[in-house]
Structure formats: structure tokens, C-alpha cells
Scaffold this motif. Sequence first.
Motif, PDB file in Angstrom:
ATOM      1  N   THR A  14       0.761  -1.277   0.063  1.00  0.00           N
ATOM      2  CA  THR A  14       0.048  -0.052  -0.020  1.00  0.00           C
ATOM      3  C   THR A  14       0.983   1.368  -0.082  1.00  0.00           C
ATOM      4  N   ALA A  15       0.421   2.206  -0.315  1.00  0.00           N
ATOM      5  CA  ALA A  15       1.068   3.631  -0.558  1.00  0.00           C
ATOM      6  C   ALA A  15       1.559   4.155   0.701  1.00  0.00           C
ATOM      7  N   PRO A  16       2.787   4.849   0.915  1.00  0.00           N
ATOM      8  CA  PRO A  16       3.462   5.397   2.009  1.00  0.00           C
ATOM      9  C   PRO A  16       2.380   6.409   2.739  1.00  0.00           C
ATOM     10  N   GLY A  17       2.472   6.541   4.033  1.00  0.00           N
ATOM     11  CA  GLY A  17       1.484   7.380   4.729  1.00  0.00           C
ATOM     12  C   GLY A  17       0.535   6.735   5.429  1.00  0.00           C
ATOM     13  N   ARG A  18      -0.072   7.456   6.512  1.00  0.00           N
ATOM     14  CA  ARG A  18      -1.184   6.818   7.198  1.00  0.00           C
ATOM     15  C   ARG A  18      -2.473   6.553   6.486  1.00  0.00           C
ATOM     16  N   GLY A  20      -6.235   3.698   6.828  1.00  0.00           N
ATOM     17  CA  GLY A  20      -7.136   2.644   7.789  1.00  0.00           C
ATOM     18  C   GLY A  20      -6.471   1.366   7.360  1.00  0.00           C
ATOM     19  N   ILE A  21      -5.903   0.926   6.245  1.00  0.00           N
ATOM     20  CA  ILE A  21      -5.513  -0.453   6.079  1.00  0.00           C
ATOM     21  C   ILE A  21      -4.186  -0.317   5.499  1.00  0.00           C
ATOM     22  N   GLY A  22      -3.359  -1.172   5.980  1.00  0.00           N
ATOM     23  CA  GLY A  22      -2.259  -1.228   5.139  1.00  0.00           C
ATOM     24  C   GLY A  22      -1.975  -2.794   4.732  1.00  0.00           C
ATOM     25  N   VAL A  23      -1.167  -3.177   3.932  1.00  0.00           N
ATOM     26  CA  VAL A  23      -1.005  -4.658   3.444  1.00  0.00           C
ATOM     27  C   VAL A  23       0.567  -4.760   3.194  1.00  0.00           C
ATOM     28  N   VAL A  24       0.964  -5.878   3.897  1.00  0.00           N
ATOM     29  CA  VAL A  24       2.082  -6.390   3.590  1.00  0.00           C
ATOM     30  C   VAL A  24       1.874  -7.689   2.732  1.00  0.00           C
ATOM     31  N   ARG A  25       2.668  -7.877   1.636  1.00  0.00           N
ATOM     32  CA  ARG A  25       2.585  -9.104   0.589  1.00  0.00           C
ATOM     33  C   ARG A  25       3.736  -9.911   0.418  1.00  0.00           C
ATOM     34  N   ILE A  26       3.691 -11.209   0.451  1.00  0.00           N
ATOM     35  CA  ILE A  26       4.945 -12.067   0.379  1.00  0.00           C
ATOM     36  C   ILE A  26       4.485 -13.040  -0.812  1.00  0.00           C
ATOM     37  N   SER A  27       5.442 -13.274  -1.526  1.00  0.00           N
ATOM     38  CA  SER A  27       5.347 -14.065  -2.706  1.00  0.00           C
ATOM     39  C   SER A  27       6.439 -14.991  -2.572  1.00  0.00           C
ATOM     40  N   PHE A  28       6.245 -16.433  -2.529  1.00  0.00           N
ATOM     41  CA  PHE A  28       7.256 -17.340  -1.859  1.00  0.00           C
ATOM     42  C   PHE A  28       8.378 -17.954  -2.880  1.00  0.00           C
ATOM     43  N   GLY A  29       8.146 -17.640  -4.195  1.00  0.00           N
ATOM     44  CA  GLY A  29       8.995 -18.023  -5.224  1.00  0.00           C
ATOM     45  C   GLY A  29       8.986 -19.333  -5.338  1.00  0.00           C
ATOM     46  N   ARG A  30      10.457 -19.767  -5.545  1.00  0.00           N
ATOM     47  CA  ARG A  30      10.667 -21.256  -5.517  1.00  0.00           C
ATOM     48  C   ARG A  30      10.570 -22.170  -4.357  1.00  0.00           C
ATOM     49  N   ALA A  31      10.729 -21.424  -3.074  1.00  0.00           N
ATOM     50  CA  ALA A  31      10.463 -21.827  -1.959  1.00  0.00           C
ATOM     51  C   ALA A  31       8.958 -22.692  -1.847  1.00  0.00           C
ATOM     52  N   GLY A  32       7.984 -22.091  -2.439  1.00  0.00           N
ATOM     53  CA  GLY A  32       6.721 -22.531  -2.409  1.00  0.00           C
ATOM     54  C   GLY A  32       6.207 -22.947  -1.029  1.00  0.00           C
ATOM     55  N   GLU A  33       5.275 -23.887  -1.137  1.00  0.00           N
ATOM     56  CA  GLU A  33       4.631 -24.458  -0.061  1.00  0.00           C
ATOM     57  C   GLU A  33       5.190 -24.724   1.164  1.00  0.00           C
ATOM     58  N   VAL A 457      13.771  -2.197 -17.688  1.00  0.00           N
ATOM     59  CA  VAL A 457      13.425  -0.632 -17.586  1.00  0.00           C
ATOM     60  C   VAL A 457      11.942  -0.581 -17.357  1.00  0.00           C
ATOM     61  N   ILE A 458      11.221  -1.653 -17.896  1.00  0.00           N
ATOM     62  CA  ILE A 458       9.660  -1.497 -17.966  1.00  0.00           C
ATOM     63  C   ILE A 458       9.335  -1.580 -16.336  1.00  0.00           C
ATOM     64  N   PHE A 459       9.694  -2.686 -15.571  1.00  0.00           N
ATOM     65  CA  PHE A 459       9.558  -2.843 -14.251  1.00  0.00           C
ATOM     66  C   PHE A 459      10.088  -2.115 -13.316  1.00  0.00           C
ATOM     67  N   SER A 460      11.318  -1.502 -13.427  1.00  0.00           N
ATOM     68  CA  SER A 460      11.759  -0.612 -12.495  1.00  0.00           C
ATOM     69  C   SER A 460      11.101   0.736 -12.304  1.00  0.00           C
ATOM     70  N   ARG A 461      10.003   1.011 -13.226  1.00  0.00           N
ATOM     71  CA  ARG A 461       9.337   2.208 -13.053  1.00  0.00           C
ATOM     72  C   ARG A 461       8.130   1.830 -12.191  1.00  0.00           C
ATOM     73  N   PHE A 462       7.913   0.749 -11.953  1.00  0.00           N
ATOM     74  CA  PHE A 462       6.574   0.580 -10.856  1.00  0.00           C
ATOM     75  C   PHE A 462       6.916   1.026  -9.538  1.00  0.00           C
ATOM     76  N   CYS A 463       5.894   0.995  -8.613  1.00  0.00           N
ATOM     77  CA  CYS A 463       6.137   1.241  -7.447  1.00  0.00           C
ATOM     78  C   CYS A 463       6.379  -0.023  -6.453  1.00  0.00           C
ATOM     79  N   ILE A 464       7.223   0.057  -5.311  1.00  0.00           N
ATOM     80  CA  ILE A 464       7.460  -0.891  -4.747  1.00  0.00           C
ATOM     81  C   ILE A 464       6.267  -1.622  -4.161  1.00  0.00           C
ATOM     82  N   GLY A 465       6.221  -2.977  -4.099  1.00  0.00           N
ATOM     83  CA  GLY A 465       5.027  -3.533  -3.528  1.00  0.00           C
ATOM     84  C   GLY A 465       3.991  -4.039  -4.628  1.00  0.00           C
ATOM     85  N   LYS A 466       4.189  -3.568  -5.929  1.00  0.00           N
ATOM     86  CA  LYS A 466       3.345  -3.914  -6.874  1.00  0.00           C
ATOM     87  C   LYS A 466       4.198  -4.713  -7.998  1.00  0.00           C
TER      88      LYS A 466
END
Length: 466
Positions: A14-18, A20-33, A457-466
Motif C-alpha cells: 500500500t502507498a506510503p503514509g497513514r 485505515g488499512i495497510g497490506v504486507v505481501r509475500i510471494s514465496f517463489g521457488r520456496a513454495g508451500e 527498464v519497464i518494471f523498474s518504473r513500478f512502485c515497490i510492492g506492485k
Amino acid sequence: MLTTDSDPIVAIATAPGRSGIGVVRISFGRAGEAAAEPLMLALTGQSLAPRHASYVPFLDGGGHALDRGIALYFPAPHSYTGEHVLELQGHGGPIVLQLVLQRCIDAGRAVGLRLAEPGEFTRRAFLNDKLDLAQAEAVADLIEASTEAAARSAGRSLEGAFSRDIHALVDEVITLRMLVEATLDFPEEEIDFLEAADARGKLSRIRERLADVLSEARQGALLREGLSVVLAGQPNVGKSSLLNALAGAELAIVTPIAGTTRDKVTQTIQIEGIPLHVIDTAGLRETEDEVEKIGIARTWSEIERADVVLHLLDAREGMTPGDGPIAARFPPGVPVVRVMNKTDLTGLAPSVTKLDDTGGADLREVRLSAKKVDGISLLRAELLRIAGWQAGAESVYLARERHLIALRAAQEHLGTAARHADQSAQALDLFAEELRLAQEQLNSITGEFTSDDLLGVIFSRFCIGK
């Protein structure tokens, strides 16, 4: 540390700042289940049912609650990235989110969990065939959309409207390539390929469809980028008044004193959903005032970068000896609209006229009164005409300059193919090669043929967390 596209990653989504809700996301990659299950237990104290919202504590290393919120577990491949994904949705305070983020990193050290790079979640969605490249770019465009029209068009691209049109074109090119290359493989077949297979007709229809897609993509690029419109002219012709009239607000200081505007004033407005970045500049004239000289130099710098130049003149005087040198310095190829301002002092009604004595250039003259806001709608319509905007174009999808370059390149290759088709059977190999090159350009839009450098180049311009 060397990173790979299969590392487990985590970020605040979620965007920086205060909030009501904030989200922390984990993607497990090769480690998987194997990594997901113990990390869920460490972070929440319990196993989580797939795709069910569970209200749980978010635990620190000592088993104490840092926060309480909703935990969602998405097993692969049914997740945004196509990998096993865990989302922790808690309160949106910056400190508590950082605490939860750090706890995830600490608990996941054994499996190599690291902070995600900008755009890495969406990059993985692309690499795992959850999105093609055009759809992945639409994610960022939807987040950054500055108008309702841009947001709707980005949404259409994300749903795959742009990609479907590109894939349809590629399929048609492949079909034509198969016919051409089959003939090359069997030269003993004494048939006139171009006539028997209707190759010219097929190619003509492909080119027509590509022209339609390019037209829609141009409009989509306008929605995304907008137009830079520079107001230029001698002092006291009403540039600041015109900026205020276009914006519908008193943004620039207006006085009868020549040289009031010393530096640029920029305002972004919308016309039919298209962002227009209107720039009011210092009046162009000879001066000994050092501050005004700097402002005039900046004016010419803005004109060099403009998409459209509005050359303002006083309708009572028309083109004066001082306006000729100004018009001569406008960059070639940049559309110029001659705006005759202060028509309220002439008794003439606002109008739009095409000028004939411009050496073939499509130059229009718009007569209006910025002070009375009379004729402003004519100028707005003229700007839309220059932009190539088509009213009621509901099927527009958002596009980037990269897409336009690829579409134009494909168009050129198909044009060259058509010229070879009009020659002789000996040119069939050249015909086939141009079709192949056109296909590569189209495939680069959706990512079927894209260099790793371009992806970076394309993905470096995304925001962190997306």
C-alpha cells in the motif's frame, strides 16, 4: 547479494503514509508451500485455509501481537504472481507496517526472504504467464491514471483488450507467413502464389487492421501522456488571460503592464479526458532586463519541447513586424495555432479559419476573447483536432510510446512486404522476411519477443510492492 526471479520476496503493497488499512505481501517463489506453511505459523500462530479471510494476530519473535488484521493465503497458481502468496492486511500506520515487514524478513531468513524490487510482483505475474507485458504495463498505468478516461482505458488494457487485438494481428501475419513459406519450400509447384492464395488481399486487410489499432493506440497514448501546450507571443497579448480562461481559474497574474509574466506558469487541464499541460510563458521581445531575459530564454526552451504552440496576437493589430521573427523560430513539425485574442475590442465574432498562405502547412487561426471567455470552446476543439482525438471512441486502450514505436515499425515492414508482393515471384523470400520482422515487432508489445534489458527498464518504473 545476487537476486533472482525465484527468490521469496516481501513488501508493503500500500502507498506510503497513514491510512485505515495497510497490506504486507509475500510471494514465496521457488520456496513454495514448504516455506509458506511454517512462515504462516510464525507470523499468525495458525495454519490458514486457502482463499479464506482469517482474523488473526500478527506476531513478533516473542509471540506477542504487533497488530491484528486479516490474513489471506493464495496457493499457486491461483494468485497474482502465480506463486504461493500470503497477504497480511492490518492497520495502515507507517510504524506498525514497518514492524510487520521486518518481522516477515526475520522469520523468513531461513528461506532467503528478501525485500521486493520495484515492480517485482507484477514482473513475476508476467514471467508466470498471469499477465502479458501490455497488461503488466497497464497495472502501472491504472495506478498512475490522472483522469477518469485514462483509468477506464488502462482498465481495458489490463482486461486484455489491447493484447487481444495484437494477438489477432499476429495470428493473421502467421497465417500469411505459412502460405508464403510453404510456396518457398515447394518451388516446383508452378502456381502463381500471390493470386491463388490472395496474398495481396490478406496483406491489405492486415494493414488496414493495423492502422485501426495504431489509431486507437495513439489516442490511448494521449490519455496517458497528454499534450504540452505552450502559450507564446509578445508581451501583453493576453497569454495569462488565456491560461486562466482555459483553466477556469485565476492562476496567472493579469495586468496591462507588459512583461508581468517573468517565468513560466504551468497548469494541467482536461478536455474530453485528455490532459493538457498548458504553459504560460514570458512575453517574447528584446529587453535589457536580466530577469526578463532569463524568462524569455526559458520560454524558447519550452517551445522546443512543445507538442502544440499557441501563438497569441492582438486581434486589433494582427501580425506585426515583431511577430514575424517569433513565428520563424518555431520548431519545424510542431503544430502552431495562431490565436487572435481580444476580439471583444474589434466587434468581430469568434471564429476558426484555415490559413492558405502557409506553404502547405495546416495552420489554423482562432479568433477569441480570453477576457470574456468567448470562443474558448473553439480553441479547445482545435486542440482536440490537432491531437487526433475522435469523440465517442469508447474502445480506446491506454498505450505507451514503446507500443507506438513497435506498431509503426510493424506498419513499415508490412508496407515493404506489399512492395515486394507487387514485384515478382523472385521477391517472395523478401516478402516472407518482412512479414517475420513485422511479427517480431507486434510480439514485442505483449512480451512474446522482448529483451531482458527492456523488461528491466519497464518494471523498474513500478512502485515497490506492485
